[in-house]
Scaffold this active site. Structure first.
Site, PDB file in Angstrom:
ATOM      1  N   ALA A 141      -6.545   6.247  -0.570  1.00 32.86           N
ATOM      2  CA  ALA A 141      -7.675   7.066   0.192  1.00 32.86           C
ATOM      3  C   ALA A 141      -7.250   7.615   1.359  1.00 32.86           C
ATOM      4  CB  ALA A 141      -9.041   6.345  -0.191  1.00 32.86           C
ATOM      5  N   HIS A 143      -4.732  10.248   3.987  1.00 34.65           N
ATOM      6  CA  HIS A 143      -5.085  11.446   4.176  1.00 34.65           C
ATOM      7  C   HIS A 143      -4.545  12.497   2.932  1.00 34.65           C
ATOM      8  CE1 HIS A 143      -4.326  10.103   8.472  1.00 34.65           C
ATOM      9  NE2 HIS A 143      -4.992  10.944   8.675  1.00 34.65           N
ATOM     10  N   VAL A 144      -3.517  11.929   2.503  1.00 32.20           N
ATOM     11  CA  VAL A 144      -3.160  12.897   1.112  1.00 32.20           C
ATOM     12  C   VAL A 144      -4.119  12.733   0.196  1.00 32.20           C
ATOM     13  CG1 VAL A 144      -1.303  13.498  -0.573  1.00 32.20           C
ATOM     14  CG2 VAL A 144      -0.653  12.939   1.708  1.00 32.20           C
ATOM     15  N   ARG A 220      12.201   9.741   4.770  1.00 31.30           N
ATOM     16  CA  ARG A 220      11.624   9.352   3.713  1.00 31.30           C
ATOM     17  C   ARG A 220      12.244   8.017   3.199  1.00 31.30           C
ATOM     18  NH1 ARG A 220      11.984  15.232   2.936  1.00 31.30           N
ATOM     19  NH2 ARG A 220       9.631  16.158   3.249  1.00 31.30           N
ATOM     20  N   ASN A 227       7.325   0.892   0.108  1.00 32.71           N
ATOM     21  CA  ASN A 227       6.434   1.581  -0.827  1.00 32.71           C
ATOM     22  C   ASN A 227       6.839   1.494  -2.098  1.00 32.71           C
ATOM     23  OD1 ASN A 227       5.048   2.784   1.248  1.00 32.71           O
ATOM     24  ND2 ASN A 227       6.138   5.005   1.048  1.00 32.71           N
ATOM     25  N   THR A 251       4.068   9.658  -3.614  1.00 37.42           N
ATOM     26  CA  THR A 251       4.415   8.533  -2.589  1.00 37.42           C
ATOM     27  C   THR A 251       5.776   8.792  -2.276  1.00 37.42           C
ATOM     28  OG1 THR A 251       2.656   6.783  -3.099  1.00 37.42           O
ATOM     29  CG2 THR A 251       4.552   6.141  -1.846  1.00 37.42           C
ATOM     30  N   ASN A 252       6.161   8.618  -0.877  1.00 36.95           N
ATOM     31  CA  ASN A 252       7.626   8.755  -0.606  1.00 36.95           C
ATOM     32  C   ASN A 252       8.257   7.549  -0.701  1.00 36.95           C
ATOM     33  OD1 ASN A 252       8.310  11.495  -0.237  1.00 36.95           O
ATOM     34  ND2 ASN A 252       6.911  11.710   1.635  1.00 36.95           N
ATOM     35  N   HIS A 307      13.449  15.840  -2.995  1.00 42.97           N
ATOM     36  CA  HIS A 307      12.589  15.951  -2.024  1.00 42.97           C
ATOM     37  C   HIS A 307      13.058  15.424  -0.741  1.00 42.97           C
ATOM     38  CE1 HIS A 307       8.688  16.705   0.019  1.00 42.97           C
ATOM     39  NE2 HIS A 307       8.316  15.836   0.038  1.00 42.97           N
TER      40      HIS A 307
HETATM   41  P1  NAD Z   1      -2.004   7.199   4.714  1.00 37.41           P
HETATM   42  O1  NAD Z   1      -1.386   6.215   5.425  1.00 37.41           O
HETATM   43  O2  NAD Z   1      -2.978   8.256   5.308  1.00 37.41           O
HETATM   44  O3  NAD Z   1      -2.759   6.550   3.115  1.00 37.41           O
HETATM   45  C1  NAD Z   1      -2.023   5.791   2.347  1.00 37.41           C
HETATM   46  C2  NAD Z   1      -3.135   4.963   1.927  1.00 37.41           C
HETATM   47  O4  NAD Z   1      -2.578   4.183   0.771  1.00 37.41           O
HETATM   48  C3  NAD Z   1      -3.946   4.174   2.837  1.00 37.41           C
HETATM   49  O5  NAD Z   1      -5.266   4.324   2.985  1.00 37.41           O
HETATM   50  C4  NAD Z   1      -3.378   2.675   2.546  1.00 37.41           C
HETATM   51  O6  NAD Z   1      -4.824   1.738   2.687  1.00 37.41           O
HETATM   52  C5  NAD Z   1      -3.573   2.893   0.993  1.00 37.41           C
HETATM   53  N1  NAD Z   1      -2.783   1.843   0.295  1.00 37.41           N
HETATM   54  C6  NAD Z   1      -1.787   1.140   0.580  1.00 37.41           C
HETATM   55  N2  NAD Z   1      -1.381   0.265  -0.264  1.00 37.41           N
HETATM   56  C7  NAD Z   1      -2.449   0.535  -1.623  1.00 37.41           C
HETATM   57  C8  NAD Z   1      -2.632  -0.060  -2.811  1.00 37.41           C
HETATM   58  N3  NAD Z   1      -1.808  -1.228  -3.023  1.00 37.41           N
HETATM   59  N4  NAD Z   1      -3.383   0.579  -3.717  1.00 37.41           N
HETATM   60  C9  NAD Z   1      -4.261   1.203  -3.101  1.00 37.41           C
HETATM   61  N5  NAD Z   1      -4.115   2.001  -1.813  1.00 37.41           N
HETATM   62  C10 NAD Z   1      -3.104   1.393  -1.194  1.00 37.41           C
HETATM   63  O7  NAD Z   1      -0.742   8.202   4.015  1.00 37.41           O
HETATM   64  P2  NAD Z   1      -0.718   9.479   3.612  1.00 37.41           P
HETATM   65  O8  NAD Z   1      -0.434  10.509   4.681  1.00 37.41           O
HETATM   66  O9  NAD Z   1      -1.913   9.733   2.700  1.00 37.41           O
HETATM   67  O10 NAD Z   1       0.502   9.647   2.597  1.00 37.41           O
HETATM   68  C11 NAD Z   1       0.735   8.682   1.357  1.00 37.41           C
HETATM   69  C12 NAD Z   1       1.973   8.887   1.041  1.00 37.41           C
HETATM   70  O11 NAD Z   1       2.275  10.120   0.464  1.00 37.41           O
HETATM   71  C13 NAD Z   1       2.991   8.606   1.660  1.00 37.41           C
HETATM   72  O12 NAD Z   1       4.240   7.667   1.231  1.00 37.41           O
HETATM   73  C14 NAD Z   1       3.713   9.717   2.162  1.00 37.41           C
HETATM   74  O13 NAD Z   1       5.021   9.633   2.670  1.00 37.41           O
HETATM   75  C15 NAD Z   1       3.789  10.447   1.090  1.00 37.41           C
HETATM   76  N6  NAD Z   1       3.651  12.053   1.113  1.00 37.41           N
HETATM   77  C16 NAD Z   1       4.496  12.629  -0.023  1.00 37.41           C
HETATM   78  C17 NAD Z   1       4.480  13.925   0.104  1.00 37.41           C
HETATM   79  C18 NAD Z   1       5.345  14.695  -1.155  1.00 37.41           C
HETATM   80  O14 NAD Z   1       5.531  15.876  -1.060  1.00 37.41           O
HETATM   81  N7  NAD Z   1       5.602  13.928  -2.220  1.00 37.41           N
HETATM   82  C19 NAD Z   1       4.020  14.807   0.932  1.00 37.41           C
HETATM   83  C20 NAD Z   1       3.031  14.205   2.041  1.00 37.41           C
HETATM   84  C21 NAD Z   1       2.898  12.607   1.838  1.00 37.41           C
END
Ligand code: NAD
Length: 441
Positions: A141, A143-144, A220, A227, A251-252, A307
């Site tokens: 929960a 940002h993404v 990444r 991750n 997730t990246n 990616h």
């Molecule tokens: P963020 O830090 O805002 O949110 C990540 C959330 O995951 C946190 O709230 C954290 O508490 C939660 N979390 C961690 N471990 C967990 C678990 N075991 N179970 C449930 N929740 C858990 O990060 P974000 O900005 O939301 O980015 C999330 C991921 O998405 C990152 O790895 C980022 O690199 C990736 N991302 C990928 C793309 C893409 O194009 N594929 C684009 C943007 C971001």
């Protein structure tokens, strides 16, 4: 016969009847134009008259029993796929028409929707009948995840969107906050937050955004170790509690985490898909629109490969207002756009100084889920398991994939130049090397 990309010009010149060969791609703008002109589209033995103002239906794509892996139309052994509706349906509403309450199994009211509540027909949509998908879960929960949940809820097509996060109270608080917006936005999809994956049981779709995001200076790939542990644990839970779900990995590092999710869940590859190409393509479209002085939805493009550094933007397939992009922008401008697209994620990270992009990524993930839930048969660039198409096998990478209710319904082979094909194969090799490093010792 090699597949063709049918553009607006082809529609206007066709004399009122357009015959599509197996594998041909009709661009969204061309389809709209055909719609306006009332062109008859013949697809093999089936001919459709496109009535002014009517949506063009696309022949349903059978999901082939392939032992769990997607097959492509161009797979050396497989038959060609039927023509597709769109390469990348830019500008399409985030709520696909087919999922509007009034067209989903006749479920017109909240009361009727209750009939499709969790517990009803938890198949993967490959069986008979169309039901409203009951539950989508977003893991993470942050940002993404929150952005994805917002778009899924606002689409008003699920009975419930569940947010899951390890931080106590975070998912519940955000779910409540999002629900508070329902009266303003006009959606009835319930939102629920939890820290217990058991409470996401029976999900139709699970979007995995859990994990660390990049900070300035990080690639990444720097996220792999942290991750992989998180995604591995989350996917164990998905396997246990939502064994029929389609999983969309965000997730990246994306390609590696998608492969890991596939391996950990043990799900057929058609039900484990990574989100990258939809985001990378929309980034290219947005940047190209600035350069060309057009609306972003006048640009059509694909983003394939990895990616990351091996992202491939095949310019031979890109269009602006239906014209080849190479006729609209010069080579130096295009090369600059591709480079900027490849580095867009890092550009946002550097500006934010904390965390990474989330508005466009969240919308891209929701876009994929909604396309599947609506069973649109759209072709979107997704991270999927290659099984022969483009001469690539046994690796997850970005390819044009037709999405259906049950995940990947097929991989579509678009004509690429030899150089683009070589880039794609190099991407596959690099990803395979990185995935190899993930294998347990
Ligand atoms: P963020 O830090 O805002 O949110 C990540 C959330 O995951 C946190 O709230 C954290 O508490 C939660 N979390 C961690 N471990 C967990 C678990 N075991 N179970 C449930 N929740 C858990 O990060 P974000 O900005 O939301 O980015 C999330 C991921 O998405 C990152 O790895 C980022 O690199 C990736 N991302 C990928 C793309 C893409 O194009 N594929 C684009 C943007 C971001």
């Amino acid at each position: 016969m090699s597949a063709r990309i049918i553009g607006v010009g082809d529609v206007e010149r066709c004399g009122g009847r357009l015959v599509l060969q197996p594998g041909d791609l009709l661009t969204p703008l061309a389809r709209d134009r055909a719609n306006e002109l009332g062109v008859v589209i013949a697809t093999g033995e089936i001919a459709e008259t496109v009535l002014p103002g009517a949506a063009v239906s696309v022949r349903p794509t059978p999901v082939r029993p392939t032992g769990g892996r997607p097959t492509g139309p161009s797979s050396p052994t497989g038959p060609a796929d039927p023509p597709v509706g769109a390469l990348y349906r830019r500008g399409a509403p985030v709520v696909p028409e087919a999922l509007r309450p009034e067209v989903v199994a006749g479920l017109a009211s909240p009361l009727h929707r209750a009939a499709a509540a969790p517990g009803h027909d938890h198949g993967n949509g490959n069986g008979p009948g169309r039901r409203r998908p009951a539950r989508a879960t977003v893991v993470g929960a942050g940002h993404v995840g929150a952005t994805t949940a917002l778009h899924l809820a606002e689409a008003d097509v699920f009975d419930e969107v569940v947010l899951l996060d390890v931080v106590p109270g975070l998912a519940a608080g955000l779910a409540l906050d999002l629900w508070h917006s329902s009266a303003l936005s006009g959606f009835a999809t319930r939102l629920r937050g939890t820290a217990d994956i058991a409470e996401t049981a029976g999900s139709d779709y699970v979007v995995v955004t859990a994990g660390r995001a990049r900070q300035p200076g990080m690639s990444r790939t720097d996220l792999t170790e942290a991750n992989a542990a998180i995604v591995g644990g989350v996917c164990e839970g998905i396997r246990r509690h939502s064994p029929d779900a389609v999983v969309v990995v965000v997730t990246n590092p994306l390609d590696e985490m998608t492969h890991l999710a596939w391996r950990t869940t043990g799900f057929p590859a058609r039900r484990v898909i990574g989100m990258a190409g939809v985001l990378d393509a929309t980034r290219f479209c947005a940047l190209a629109a600035l350069a060309a002085g057009v609306r972003p939805d006048a640009v059509e493009a694909l983003a394939l490969g990895s990616h990351g550094d091996e992202m491939v933007v095949p310019l031979s397939t890109a269009r602006i207002d239906g014209r080849p992009i190479t006729e609209v922008l010069d080579g130096a401008t295009l090369a600059g756009l591709v480079t900027r697209t490849q580095k867009s994620g890092a550009e946002v990270v550097a500006l934010l100084e904390k965390g990474s992009a989330y508005y466009a990524p969240g919308m891209a993930a929701a876009r994929m889920v909604l396309a599947m839930a609506a069973d649109t048969g759209e072709v979107l660039p997704c991270c999927v398991m290659a099984e022969g198409a483009y001469g690539i096998s046994d690796v997850y990478l970005g390819l044009p994939a037709r999405l259906g209710r049950g995940g990947v319904a097929g991989i579509v082979e678009v004509p690429l130049t030899p150089a683009e094909l070589a880039e794609l194969r190099t991407a596959a090799d690099r990803i395979a090397e990185r995935v190899g490093a993930l294998q347990p010792a």
